[in-house]
Each structure stands twice: as structure tokens, then as C-alpha cells.
Write a protein that holds these residues in place. Structure first.
Motif, PDB file in Angstrom:
ATOM      1  N   THR A   1      33.915  -9.616 -29.706  1.00  0.00           N
ATOM      2  CA  THR A   1      33.079 -10.745 -29.296  1.00  0.00           C
ATOM      3  C   THR A   1      31.636 -10.313 -29.073  1.00  0.00           C
ATOM      4  O   THR A   1      30.697 -11.003 -29.499  1.00  0.00           O
ATOM      5  CB  THR A   1      33.646 -11.379 -28.017  1.00  0.00           C
ATOM      6  N   ILE A   2      31.440  -9.169 -28.427  1.00  0.00           N
ATOM      7  CA  ILE A   2      30.082  -8.687 -28.171  1.00  0.00           C
ATOM      8  C   ILE A   2      29.362  -8.365 -29.473  1.00  0.00           C
ATOM      9  O   ILE A   2      28.218  -8.779 -29.698  1.00  0.00           O
ATOM     10  CB  ILE A   2      30.121  -7.460 -27.241  1.00  0.00           C
ATOM     11  N   VAL A   3      30.038  -7.620 -30.356  1.00  0.00           N
ATOM     12  CA  VAL A   3      29.418  -7.247 -31.638  1.00  0.00           C
ATOM     13  C   VAL A   3      29.135  -8.490 -32.472  1.00  0.00           C
ATOM     14  O   VAL A   3      28.060  -8.621 -33.080  1.00  0.00           O
ATOM     15  CB  VAL A   3      30.330  -6.265 -32.403  1.00  0.00           C
ATOM     16  N   ALA A   4      30.081  -9.432 -32.521  1.00  0.00           N
ATOM     17  CA  ALA A   4      29.887 -10.649 -33.313  1.00  0.00           C
ATOM     18  C   ALA A   4      28.745 -11.490 -32.758  1.00  0.00           C
ATOM     19  O   ALA A   4      27.972 -12.081 -33.525  1.00  0.00           O
ATOM     20  CB  ALA A   4      31.181 -11.456 -33.332  1.00  0.00           C
TER      21      ALA A   4
ATOM     22  N   MET B   1      35.035  -8.960 -37.274  1.00  0.00           N
ATOM     23  CA  MET B   1      33.786  -9.289 -36.583  1.00  0.00           C
ATOM     24  C   MET B   1      32.884 -10.181 -37.427  1.00  0.00           C
ATOM     25  O   MET B   1      32.144 -11.009 -36.887  1.00  0.00           O
ATOM     26  CB  MET B   1      33.044  -8.005 -36.201  1.00  0.00           C
ATOM     27  N   GLY B   2      32.923 -10.059 -38.761  1.00  0.00           N
ATOM     28  CA  GLY B   2      32.090 -10.912 -39.605  1.00  0.00           C
ATOM     29  C   GLY B   2      32.507 -12.374 -39.525  1.00  0.00           C
ATOM     30  O   GLY B   2      31.653 -13.270 -39.411  1.00  0.00           O
ATOM     31  N   TYR B   3      33.804 -12.617 -39.554  1.00  0.00           N
ATOM     32  CA  TYR B   3      34.307 -13.992 -39.439  1.00  0.00           C
ATOM     33  C   TYR B   3      33.955 -14.585 -38.079  1.00  0.00           C
ATOM     34  O   TYR B   3      33.498 -15.733 -37.980  1.00  0.00           O
ATOM     35  CB  TYR B   3      35.820 -13.991 -39.659  1.00  0.00           C
ATOM     36  N   THR B   4      34.149 -13.800 -37.025  1.00  0.00           N
ATOM     37  CA  THR B   4      33.807 -14.271 -35.685  1.00  0.00           C
ATOM     38  C   THR B   4      32.304 -14.530 -35.567  1.00  0.00           C
ATOM     39  O   THR B   4      31.878 -15.503 -34.938  1.00  0.00           O
ATOM     40  CB  THR B   4      34.248 -13.240 -34.636  1.00  0.00           C
ATOM     41  N   ALA B   5      31.503 -13.654 -36.169  1.00  0.00           N
ATOM     42  CA  ALA B   5      30.048 -13.833 -36.124  1.00  0.00           C
ATOM     43  C   ALA B   5      29.625 -15.128 -36.808  1.00  0.00           C
ATOM     44  O   ALA B   5      28.713 -15.819 -36.328  1.00  0.00           O
ATOM     45  CB  ALA B   5      29.357 -12.642 -36.781  1.00  0.00           C
ATOM     46  N   LEU B   6      30.267 -15.490 -37.912  1.00  0.00           N
ATOM     47  CA  LEU B   6      29.913 -16.728 -38.598  1.00  0.00           C
ATOM     48  C   LEU B   6      30.287 -17.953 -37.766  1.00  0.00           C
ATOM     49  O   LEU B   6      29.582 -18.963 -37.783  1.00  0.00           O
ATOM     50  CB  LEU B   6      30.600 -16.789 -39.964  1.00  0.00           C
ATOM     51  N   LEU B   7      31.401 -17.882 -37.037  1.00  0.00           N
ATOM     52  CA  LEU B   7      31.755 -18.990 -36.146  1.00  0.00           C
ATOM     53  C   LEU B   7      30.700 -19.160 -35.051  1.00  0.00           C
ATOM     54  O   LEU B   7      30.278 -20.286 -34.744  1.00  0.00           O
ATOM     55  CB  LEU B   7      33.128 -18.741 -35.517  1.00  0.00           C
TER      56      LEU B   7
END
Length: 312
Positions: A104-107, A187-193
């Protein structure tokens, strides 16, 4: 001559509405039910029926080859007295904390950087690329990279003067390593959300804050995080449910070892069901994991207030 208001239905002498009365809208309820019928059938067949069947099997003793026998709460009594089960719960919780916390932090950092620096579609595709790799392939690649003897990761540690680390073979490093592998993949998918949530925040709020002399840190803590709360709550709920179901990464790397250091709940359920053919006990373990997820999701939803937003 009587004057009538336009758009108002008047009754004729015979009691029926006049010709110029507005027509009723057609009732599309049957058509809507017809469209959602396939989804409802799939939901019942592939979700509700297996759920009900699994709960029923948790009260039985069944080895797949002989008829199931009703044994009441014996499986649950065995589960509460099973030290391996409680160890699996602890290992799973430790994995969830590491995976969700770091991911979560990285995203969030990646999403904020994308919003502030670039919104290029090419950059988004690069960030999402690890998510397109299957869990098994990603796990095997990192398993080779971090191999104690031949892995380039341990060779690089030696080049900088550090000792080799048994990333997948030591009790201390097994779960953190598996968590970091899945952080890399998701993390990429979470970052896009999260990035989609950032796009919904009005830009004029940041402009007004800059006029008032607010710093970037102040805008992040005072504007971004509060308005991003519903999306973060949704991301946390989805990520926690997925993290509790981790299986393939553990299965192809450690197999639950060394000893029980990485034996998460899903692996323990699989072993009881398909290695020992104790489907009754495996079903009880599955029901326990379902209960844990329901409780965790409920408290997450209430604490994060994921169903509410501060945007008006």
C-alpha cells in the motif's frame, strides 16, 4: 369553454383518462431479470452452492472414496486443539501485515508520482507489467534469482561483502521474501487503483491550498489522504482478502517450509484435502478462514468508512 392545463390528465365522462394523458413507461423488470439471470445462475452454481456444500462438509468425515459421515463439531474441536492450525493463522497474519503494509505504501507513492510527474499511458503500462505475469512464473523467477547457491541475488550480496542469505530456506526470511515477491507483482495494479482515486480529486482544491501557502506535505496530509480514504479502504479490503488466499507462491517455492515457517492457511487446507484426503477437516479450516475474513473485512469497512466520501 373549459381551459385545461397542458400535461395534466383529465378524466373523460366515461371515467377513462383522456387521449392526451401521458403514456406510462414500459415495465422493463422482466427484461432486466432476463439479462441478470445468467450471472445469478453462475453465482449460485459456482459460489453459493460450493459455500453451502463446504459448510456442510465441515460437520462430516469424508475421504472422497466413502460416503460422508456426520460427526457434528468434531472437526472444529480438533481445529481449536491443532497447534499447526494456530501456527498457520499466525504465519498468514504475518504475511498479510508485511504484504499489505509495504504494498500500500509503495503503491501510494507510485500513484502520487504518476499524478505529479507524468500521466503517460506508456508509463502506466510499464507499472502494470508485473501484474500480467502469473504468480507461478514470478515465484519461480525470484526462486532462481534468490537461490542460496546459484542465485545472482546472493552472488551480488557476496560482491558487496555480505553473507549469503537463505531467502526461501530460512525460517526468518521465508515469509518476508514471499511477501516482497507478491508486492513486486501487485503494486502496479494497486497503484493504478489509487491513481484513479487521485484523478477524482478536484484540482482547484490544490490550487486554493497553494494560494494559502500550503506545502506539498500539508496538501498531501490535508487534502489527498482524506479525500482518497474511500479508495484506500477499497484497496485494503481487496488486498487483504487476496493476501489471505496466498497459495501458489508458497507452493512452488517453499511448500510450506522450512518446518512450518511458511505454511499459510491455504497451504494447510490443501494438504489436508488433497494430500491426506481429509475433506471434512479441510472444510472446517476453510470455514474458519471465511469467518476470519468476514470479521477483518467488517472492521476494515467500519474503520476506513469506505462507503463514505468527503467529496460533495
Amino acid at each position: 369553454m373549459a381551459i385545461t392545463s397542458p400535461g395534466v390528465a383529465h378524466s373523460a365522462p366515461n371515467g377513462r383518462t383522456s387521449v392526451d394523458a401521458r403514456r406510462r413507461r414500459p415495465d422493463d423488470t422482466k427484461l432486466a431479470l432476463l439479462f441478470i439471470l445468467p450471472a445469478v445462475i453462475g453465482l449460485v452454481v459456482f459460489y453459493f452452492w460450493p459455500l453451502a456444500r463446504g459448510i456442510w462438509l465441515s460437520f462430516t468425515s469424508w475421504d472422497l472414496l466413502s460416503p460422508s459421515q456426520l460427526i457434528g463439531f468434531a472437526n472444529y474441536q480438533r481445529m481449536f486443539a491443532d497447534p499447526v492450525f494456530w501456527n498457520a493463522v499466525q504465519v498468514t497474519l504475518w504475511y498479510v501485515v508485511l504484504n499489505i503494509g509495504i504494498q500500500t505504501i509503495v503503491a501510494l507513492v507510485i500513484a502520487v508520482l504518476m499524478q505529479r510527474l507524468t500521466q503517460s499511458t506508456f508509463v502506466r503500462s510499464l507499472i502494470l507489467a508485473p501484474f500480467l505475469v502469473s504468480n507461478v512464473v514470478a515465484a519461480l523467477v525470484f526462486f532462481w534469482i534468490l537461490d542460496f547457491q546459484l542465485g545472482i541475488g546472493n552472488q551480488m550480496l557476496e560482491w558487496i561483502g555480505l553473507d549469503r542469505i537463505g531467502f526461501f530456506t530460512s525460517e526468518e526470511w521465508a515469509i518476508p521474501t514471499i511477501a516482497l515477491v507478491n508486492v513486486w507483482r501487485h503494486m502496479g495494479y494497486t497503484a493504478l487503483l489509487i491513481f484513479a482515486g487521485l484523478q477524482a480529486i478536484p484540482a482547484n482544491l490544490y490550487e486554493a491550498a497553494r494560494v494559502d501557502g500550503a506545502s506539498e506535505t500539508r496538501m498531501f496530509t490535508g487534502i489527498t489522504l482524506p479525500l482518497l480514504r474511500p479508495i484506500l479502504g477499497l484497496v485494503l479490503i481487496i488486498s487483504v482478502i487476496g493476501s489471505f488466499q496466498v497459495f501458489d507462491t508458497v507452493s512452488v517455492t517453499t511448500g510450506g517450509g522450512p518446518v512450518n515457517a511458511s505454511r499459510v492457511l491455504q497451504v494447510y487446507i490443501y494438504e489436508n484435502a488433497f494430500a491426506q484426503f481429509d475433506f471434512g477437516y479441510a472444510s472446517a479450516l476453510s470455514v474458519a478462514m471465511l469467518a476470519i475474513l468476514v470479521v477483518v473485512t467488517f472492521f476494515q469497512y467500519r474503520i476506513t468508512r469506505a462507503g463514505q466520501t468527503d467529496l460533495n
